[in-house]
Scaffold this motif. Structure first.
Motif, short mmCIF file in Angstrom:
data_model
loop_
_atom_site.label_atom_id
_atom_site.label_comp_id
_atom_site.label_asym_id
_atom_site.label_seq_id
_atom_site.Cartn_x
_atom_site.Cartn_y
_atom_site.Cartn_z
N ALA A 108 6.92 -4.90 2.32
CA ALA A 108 6.70 -5.92 3.35
C ALA A 108 7.53 -5.69 4.61
O ALA A 108 7.21 -6.25 5.67
N LEU A 109 8.56 -4.86 4.52
CA LEU A 109 9.51 -4.69 5.62
C LEU A 109 8.84 -4.35 6.95
O LEU A 109 9.15 -4.98 7.98
N PRO A 110 7.91 -3.37 7.03
CA PRO A 110 7.30 -3.06 8.33
C PRO A 110 6.53 -4.24 8.93
O PRO A 110 6.52 -4.42 10.14
N LEU A 111 5.90 -5.04 8.08
CA LEU A 111 5.17 -6.19 8.59
C LEU A 111 6.14 -7.24 9.14
O LEU A 111 5.88 -7.86 10.19
N ARG A 112 7.24 -7.44 8.46
CA ARG A 112 8.23 -8.41 8.94
C ARG A 112 8.85 -7.96 10.25
O ARG A 112 9.07 -8.77 11.16
N VAL A 113 9.15 -6.67 10.34
CA VAL A 113 9.71 -6.14 11.59
C VAL A 113 8.73 -6.32 12.74
O VAL A 113 9.12 -6.58 13.88
N ALA A 114 7.43 -6.21 12.42
CA ALA A 114 6.39 -6.35 13.45
C ALA A 114 6.12 -7.81 13.79
O ALA A 114 5.31 -8.10 14.68
N GLY A 115 6.77 -8.74 13.08
CA GLY A 115 6.62 -10.15 13.39
C GLY A 115 5.46 -10.85 12.70
O GLY A 115 5.08 -11.96 13.09
N VAL A 116 4.91 -10.24 11.66
CA VAL A 116 3.82 -10.88 10.91
C VAL A 116 4.39 -12.06 10.14
O VAL A 116 5.46 -11.98 9.54
N SER A 117 3.67 -13.17 10.15
CA SER A 117 4.15 -14.37 9.48
C SER A 117 4.15 -14.18 7.96
O SER A 117 3.35 -13.42 7.42
N GLU A 118 5.04 -14.91 7.28
CA GLU A 118 5.18 -14.76 5.83
C GLU A 118 3.88 -15.11 5.10
O GLU A 118 3.54 -14.48 4.10
N ARG A 119 3.14 -16.08 5.59
CA ARG A 119 1.91 -16.47 4.89
C ARG A 119 0.83 -15.39 5.00
O ARG A 119 -0.13 -15.40 4.22
N GLU A 120 0.99 -14.46 5.97
CA GLU A 120 0.04 -13.37 6.13
C GLU A 120 0.50 -12.08 5.48
O GLU A 120 -0.18 -11.06 5.58
N ILE A 121 1.65 -12.13 4.81
CA ILE A 121 2.22 -10.92 4.22
C ILE A 121 1.90 -10.78 2.74
O ILE A 121 1.61 -9.68 2.25
N ALA A 122 1.92 -11.88 2.00
CA ALA A 122 1.87 -11.83 0.54
C ALA A 122 0.66 -11.07 0.01
O ALA A 122 0.79 -10.16 -0.83
#
Length: 245
Positions: A108-122
């Motif tokens: 998940a790290l690259p998505l979080r760094v890119a600012g993707v919201s948590e609800r769109e990561i899981a």
């Protein structure tokens, strides 16, 4: 396969030296095209890792031109580098997983760094771990995973953001032959979805296993057979060489 309309990477007379030492890469010229699968080979010390560092923008050349995604990558402003790097997935030989994070959180790290919201990561992360065969290991930390499992987490992390190009540095160097083939099948699957794949390897047996792949061979910092030509469509074997256009 027909010749793609647009290049994804173009090197023109690129040279690289570290400090005052002699060049580790000399007069490197080639073009990579979207949706193709490339192997980079050469003896230890030939310059493979240095060339990969140029490809994933961790290093700037000492001279020459590098164009990526239609843009001059050498003069690219620093503020635009993160956006460019997000278009390139990297798989390191030593995995480089964050030890205190679970497999899920590493991916998940690259998505979080890119600012993707948590609800769109899981969901995307869970799907990606399923894709690499680790759906039941989401909560495991790297120290509890085998070498092959760690490498698959590293691959999932590299491709979670759907990069245009994947660069892998000796991705099978720390796994057994069976796992090496499983990893190559993952790369092939990604390539079939349209991602350009570049794999550096010393394992010549792997090269013959990927149908339609193209070969770049470094010899003492130079591309072998510099007068050769890239043919399209590529021959349906792994002996096709990519050299200077």
């Amino acid at each position: 396969m027909t010749k793609p309309d647009a290049e994804i990477v173009h090197f023109d007379n690129v040279g690289l030296r570290y400090g005052a030492d002699k060049e580790v890469l000399t007069d490197i010229s080639f073009t990579l095209y979207p949706g193709c699968f490339y192997f980079l080979t050469g003896a230890s010390g030939a310059g493979k890792s240095s060339l990969l560092r140029l490809l994933y923008l961790a290093q700037r050349p000492s001279r020459g031109l590098i164009r990526m995604f239609g843009t001059d990558a050498i003069t690219l402003p620093r503020e635009r580098l993160p956006g460019f790097r997000r278009r390139i997935g990297v798989v390191f030989q030593d995995f480089r997983l964050v030890p205190h994070l679970s497999a899920f959180d590493n991916v998940a790290l690259p998505l979080r760094v890119a600012g993707v919201s948590e609800r769109e990561i899981a969901r995307p992360v869970a799907d990606m771990l399923d894709w690499v065969g680790l759906g039941d290991r989401q909560h495991a930390r790297p120290a509890t995973l085998s070498g092959g499992e760690q490498q698959r987490v590293a691959i999932a992390r590299a491709v979670i953001a759907r990069p245009d190009m994947l660069v892998a540095d000796e991705p099978t160097g720390n796994v057994d032959p069976d796992m090496a083939m499983k990893l190559m099948r993952l790369f092939e699957s990604l390539n079939r979805l349209g991602t350009t794949v570049v794999v550096a390897t010393h394992d010549v047996h792997l090269i013959g296993k990927v149908e339609g792949s193209l070969l770049m061979r470094l010899d003492k910092g130079r591309l072998a057979d510099p007068t050769g030509a890239l043919r399209y469509p590529p021959r349906r074997d792994a002996s096709t060489e990519l050299a200077a256009p």
